[in-house]
Scaffold this active site. Sequence first.
Site, PDB file in Angstrom:
ATOM      1  N   ASP A 235      -6.443   6.948  -4.577  1.00 65.52           N
ATOM      2  CA  ASP A 235      -6.883   5.570  -4.790  1.00 65.52           C
ATOM      3  C   ASP A 235      -8.005   5.493  -5.820  1.00 65.52           C
ATOM      4  O   ASP A 235      -9.177   5.699  -5.509  1.00 65.52           O
ATOM      5  CB  ASP A 235      -7.345   4.972  -3.459  1.00 65.52           C
ATOM      6  CG  ASP A 235      -7.674   3.493  -3.554  1.00 65.52           C
ATOM      7  OD1 ASP A 235      -7.606   2.947  -4.670  1.00 65.52           O
ATOM      8  OD2 ASP A 235      -7.994   2.895  -2.516  1.00 65.52           O
TER       9      ASP A 235
ATOM     10  N   ASP B  62      -3.767   8.987   3.130  1.00 65.83           N
ATOM     11  CA  ASP B  62      -3.741   7.675   2.484  1.00 65.83           C
ATOM     12  C   ASP B  62      -5.097   7.265   1.909  1.00 65.83           C
ATOM     13  O   ASP B  62      -6.145   7.577   2.480  1.00 65.83           O
ATOM     14  CB  ASP B  62      -3.284   6.639   3.520  1.00 65.83           C
ATOM     15  CG  ASP B  62      -2.854   5.331   2.905  1.00 65.83           C
ATOM     16  OD1 ASP B  62      -2.252   5.359   1.818  1.00 65.83           O
ATOM     17  OD2 ASP B  62      -3.099   4.278   3.526  1.00 65.83           O
ATOM     18  N   HIS B  63      -5.052   6.526   0.810  1.00 65.24           N
ATOM     19  CA  HIS B  63      -6.231   5.933   0.179  1.00 65.24           C
ATOM     20  C   HIS B  63      -7.372   6.940  -0.005  1.00 65.24           C
ATOM     21  O   HIS B  63      -8.506   6.709   0.407  1.00 65.24           O
ATOM     22  CB  HIS B  63      -6.714   4.724   0.975  1.00 65.24           C
ATOM     23  CG  HIS B  63      -5.940   3.476   0.650  1.00 65.24           C
ATOM     24  ND1 HIS B  63      -6.094   2.795  -0.530  1.00 65.24           N
ATOM     25  CD2 HIS B  63      -4.999   2.806   1.362  1.00 65.24           C
ATOM     26  CE1 HIS B  63      -5.282   1.742  -0.536  1.00 65.24           C
ATOM     27  NE2 HIS B  63      -4.594   1.740   0.587  1.00 65.24           N
TER      28      HIS B  63
ATOM     29  N   ASN C 233       3.623  -0.100   3.849  1.00 62.19           N
ATOM     30  CA  ASN C 233       2.446   0.368   4.584  1.00 62.19           C
ATOM     31  C   ASN C 233       1.983  -0.681   5.593  1.00 62.19           C
ATOM     32  O   ASN C 233       1.794  -1.849   5.235  1.00 62.19           O
ATOM     33  CB  ASN C 233       1.295   0.655   3.617  1.00 62.19           C
ATOM     34  CG  ASN C 233       1.486   1.940   2.848  1.00 62.19           C
ATOM     35  OD1 ASN C 233       2.595   2.462   2.742  1.00 62.19           O
ATOM     36  ND2 ASN C 233       0.412   2.458   2.295  1.00 62.19           N
TER      37      ASN C 233
ATOM     38  N   GLU D  32      -2.162   3.491  -7.125  1.00 59.47           N
ATOM     39  CA  GLU D  32      -2.175   2.025  -7.082  1.00 59.47           C
ATOM     40  C   GLU D  32      -2.698   1.481  -8.408  1.00 59.47           C
ATOM     41  O   GLU D  32      -3.671   1.988  -8.951  1.00 59.47           O
ATOM     42  CB  GLU D  32      -3.073   1.547  -5.936  1.00 59.47           C
ATOM     43  CG  GLU D  32      -3.141   0.036  -5.773  1.00 59.47           C
ATOM     44  CD  GLU D  32      -4.006  -0.375  -4.591  1.00 59.47           C
ATOM     45  OE1 GLU D  32      -4.782  -1.341  -4.744  1.00 59.47           O
ATOM     46  OE2 GLU D  32      -3.918   0.267  -3.522  1.00 59.47           O
TER      47      GLU D  32
ATOM     48  N   HIS E 125       1.380  -2.340  -0.015  1.00 58.48           N
ATOM     49  CA  HIS E 125       0.253  -2.188   0.897  1.00 58.48           C
ATOM     50  C   HIS E 125      -0.063  -3.542   1.541  1.00 58.48           C
ATOM     51  O   HIS E 125       0.333  -4.591   1.043  1.00 58.48           O
ATOM     52  CB  HIS E 125      -0.976  -1.694   0.135  1.00 58.48           C
ATOM     53  CG  HIS E 125      -0.893  -0.261  -0.282  1.00 58.48           C
ATOM     54  ND1 HIS E 125      -2.007   0.478  -0.617  1.00 58.48           N
ATOM     55  CD2 HIS E 125       0.154   0.581  -0.415  1.00 58.48           C
ATOM     56  CE1 HIS E 125      -1.644   1.706  -0.943  1.00 58.48           C
ATOM     57  NE2 HIS E 125      -0.338   1.786  -0.847  1.00 58.48           N
ATOM     58  N   GLY E 126      -0.803  -3.512   2.645  1.00 59.18           N
ATOM     59  CA  GLY E 126      -1.195  -4.754   3.289  1.00 59.18           C
ATOM     60  C   GLY E 126      -0.041  -5.506   3.912  1.00 59.18           C
ATOM     61  O   GLY E 126      -0.055  -6.741   3.982  1.00 59.18           O
TER      62      GLY E 126
ATOM     63  N   HIS F  92      -4.963  -6.103   2.321  1.00 61.66           N
ATOM     64  CA  HIS F  92      -5.266  -5.272   3.481  1.00 61.66           C
ATOM     65  C   HIS F  92      -5.968  -6.092   4.566  1.00 61.66           C
ATOM     66  O   HIS F  92      -6.663  -7.065   4.288  1.00 61.66           O
ATOM     67  CB  HIS F  92      -6.198  -4.115   3.080  1.00 61.66           C
ATOM     68  CG  HIS F  92      -5.556  -3.130   2.161  1.00 61.66           C
ATOM     69  ND1 HIS F  92      -5.813  -3.101   0.809  1.00 61.66           N
ATOM     70  CD2 HIS F  92      -4.679  -2.125   2.385  1.00 61.66           C
ATOM     71  CE1 HIS F  92      -5.126  -2.116   0.242  1.00 61.66           C
ATOM     72  NE2 HIS F  92      -4.426  -1.512   1.182  1.00 61.66           N
TER      73      HIS F  92
END
Length: 285
Positions: free
Chosen positions: A106, A84-85, A233, A136, A211-212, A183
Amino acid sequence: MALARSGTLVADAAARRGAVAAFNIITLEHAEAVISGAEAAGFPVILQISENAVKYRQSQVLPLARAAAESACAASVPVALHLDHVKSDALLRQAADAGFSSVMYDAAHLPYEKNLAATRSAADWAHSQGLWIEAELGEVGGKDGAAPLDAHAPGARTGPHEAAAYVAESGVDALAVAIGSSHAMTSRTAVLDHRLLGRLREVLGVPLVLHGSSGVPDRELSAAITGGIAKVNIGTALNIAMTTAIREALTTRPDAVDSRTYLGAGRQAMAETAASLIKLVATAA
């Protein structure tokens, strides 16, 4: 059970107009807790290891990835592994050999053209390795201790027309969209832009990711899934559960020195949190 593939889990969820929960893990206790929660809920789940988590693990991705994969293979429900990210191309190129079936690249912090070029290159490489790739567009704030973006700040929302061009030109398999979450939220007070989500769903032909999600209340989260989110997520919610349980355990037993006594409490709390959120996400449609 063999490791599941993230793309398959997301596609299956999207096909039934539902979603799959994806949890960011930092320790083996996180992985074990999420899997226990998924088994209790009876639904598939995705384990995510972020670039920040890799940095915490002394910049070594394999130890946690291997442990998570072994735990996943022993599970009674499908479990996938997602990187991830990722901003580092060097880390990206370790994904396939480390057991990940998917990555989130990302470049959202970059200007549009640079984001697109970097993501296009990452997508080409990922697909050559058989990896499903998420990106994203529109920056979901709150990472790395930064304050959440103002709702009206440039880049704080994903524009539908730009997103459609971005997906077509980058070749990504899924898109994380900025619709009001952030996030690292420790309170569940986020208000999502469901009208924008509807417009994004209309113009994009790939699964949408939120996300977040730790900061999103149950009702808002359910509405987002009904409105088109296929991957949810979650990270901070686990850390809140773990930290709270460990604090309580050490307050109750201030003389405790065996880490199993308080880490076990933290793992159990995370498992209960994961089970509740997995069930919510899986049954929201």
